[in-house]
Write an enzyme that holds these catalytic residues in place. Sequence first.
Site, mmCIF file in Angstrom:
data_model
loop_
_atom_site.group_PDB
_atom_site.id
_atom_site.type_symbol
_atom_site.label_atom_id
_atom_site.label_comp_id
_atom_site.label_asym_id
_atom_site.label_seq_id
_atom_site.Cartn_x
_atom_site.Cartn_y
_atom_site.Cartn_z
ATOM 1 N N CYS A 120 -13.815 -58.014 10.052
ATOM 2 C CA CYS A 120 -12.988 -59.285 10.316
ATOM 3 C C CYS A 120 -11.676 -58.883 11.221
ATOM 4 O O CYS A 120 -11.385 -59.827 11.815
ATOM 5 C CB CYS A 120 -12.835 -59.852 8.924
ATOM 6 S SG CYS A 120 -14.264 -60.404 8.212
ATOM 7 N N LYS A 175 -13.152 -69.301 6.108
ATOM 8 C CA LYS A 175 -14.343 -69.291 7.245
ATOM 9 C C LYS A 175 -15.450 -68.674 6.630
ATOM 10 O O LYS A 175 -15.659 -68.345 5.658
ATOM 11 C CB LYS A 175 -13.975 -68.043 8.179
ATOM 12 C CG LYS A 175 -13.320 -66.782 7.931
ATOM 13 C CD LYS A 175 -12.712 -65.643 8.701
ATOM 14 C CE LYS A 175 -12.394 -64.294 8.170
ATOM 15 N NZ LYS A 175 -13.463 -63.635 7.826
ATOM 16 N N ASP A 235 -8.096 -61.731 5.250
ATOM 17 C CA ASP A 235 -9.159 -61.421 4.095
ATOM 18 C C ASP A 235 -8.723 -60.240 3.103
ATOM 19 O O ASP A 235 -9.405 -59.622 2.729
ATOM 20 C CB ASP A 235 -10.367 -60.949 4.792
ATOM 21 C CG ASP A 235 -11.388 -61.877 5.643
ATOM 22 O OD1 ASP A 235 -10.711 -63.039 6.047
ATOM 23 O OD2 ASP A 235 -12.434 -61.783 5.995
#
Length: 260
Positions: free
Chosen positions: A194, A149, A35
Site C-alpha cells: 500500500c 479503501k 494503513d
Amino acid sequence: MWAYSIIGLLAFSEFGRAVPFSSKLHKNTALAIIDVQNDFINGSLGSPRASAILPKIYQLLDNHEWPFIVASQDWHPPDHVSFASSHPGKVSGDSVNDSFVDTPTKIETQTLYADHCIPETWGAEIERGVQTRLHSLEGYYTPVNYIKKAQDHRVDSYSAFADNQYHRFTTLHNELSLHSIETLVVTGLITNACVRGTSIDGIKLGYEVVLIEDATETISAEIKAAAIAELEGWGVQVLNLTDWESANPTPSKLRRRREL
C-alpha cells in the site's frame, strides 16, 4: 479596533495557539499515514518489524504541522477478493487470476492473504498512539481525511488514490488539490504494497513524493530494499526522518539556524 479584533481571531485559537502564523507549518505539503492498522502491526498480518516505525510517525505528528493529513485504512468486507478464505482450497500466500471489473477479458493476478482489516474489528483500527494524535489534530488544527479503501469485494486497493484496477478513485486527489498540496510525505505499512501503490500513484498524478524510509516497514529488509529501489526508479525521494527534517526545516528552526 475592528482590525485588531480580526487579527486576534485569525491569529489565536481558544487555546491561545497561533495557527495561521505557525512556525512549524510545512506549506503545500501533506502527511500520508498509510494503513497503520492493528492487523498490520500485531494482528493477522502483523510483522515484528512494523512497530519500529511508530515513534517516527509520532514525531511527524508531534513536532510538525501540516495543512493536510491523510490516514488510509484497508476496509475489507468479509468476502473480499484478497482473502484466501474467499477462495476454497487456497491459503495465504497463494494467488488467483481475476477478471477486471470493467473489462472481463482483462486479467490481473491477486495475491491472497489472511482475513484482515474488516470493519468494526480491532484489526481494522488505526494504531492507538497514531489515532489519539490524529483526534487531537482534527477539526481546528489540521484537516484529517480518512480514506477507507478496498471496500469493493471484487477488487483490491493498495493505493490511497484508487483501486488496483483504477475502477474507482477515492477523494484523495481532489482533497489534496483543494488544499493546494504539491508534496506528499509518505509513511506507513507495508512498503511493498500500500505504501508502494500510494507513492506511485502520487507520482503519476504529478505530486512530489517523499518516502520517509524509517517510517515505513514490511516483512523483511530484503523486500523493503527492493520496494524502495523500485520507488526511486519512479522518482520517489527516499530519506530517513533525520535527513528529511534537516533538508526541510520549519521556519522557526530555519531562523535559529540563520542566527547561529
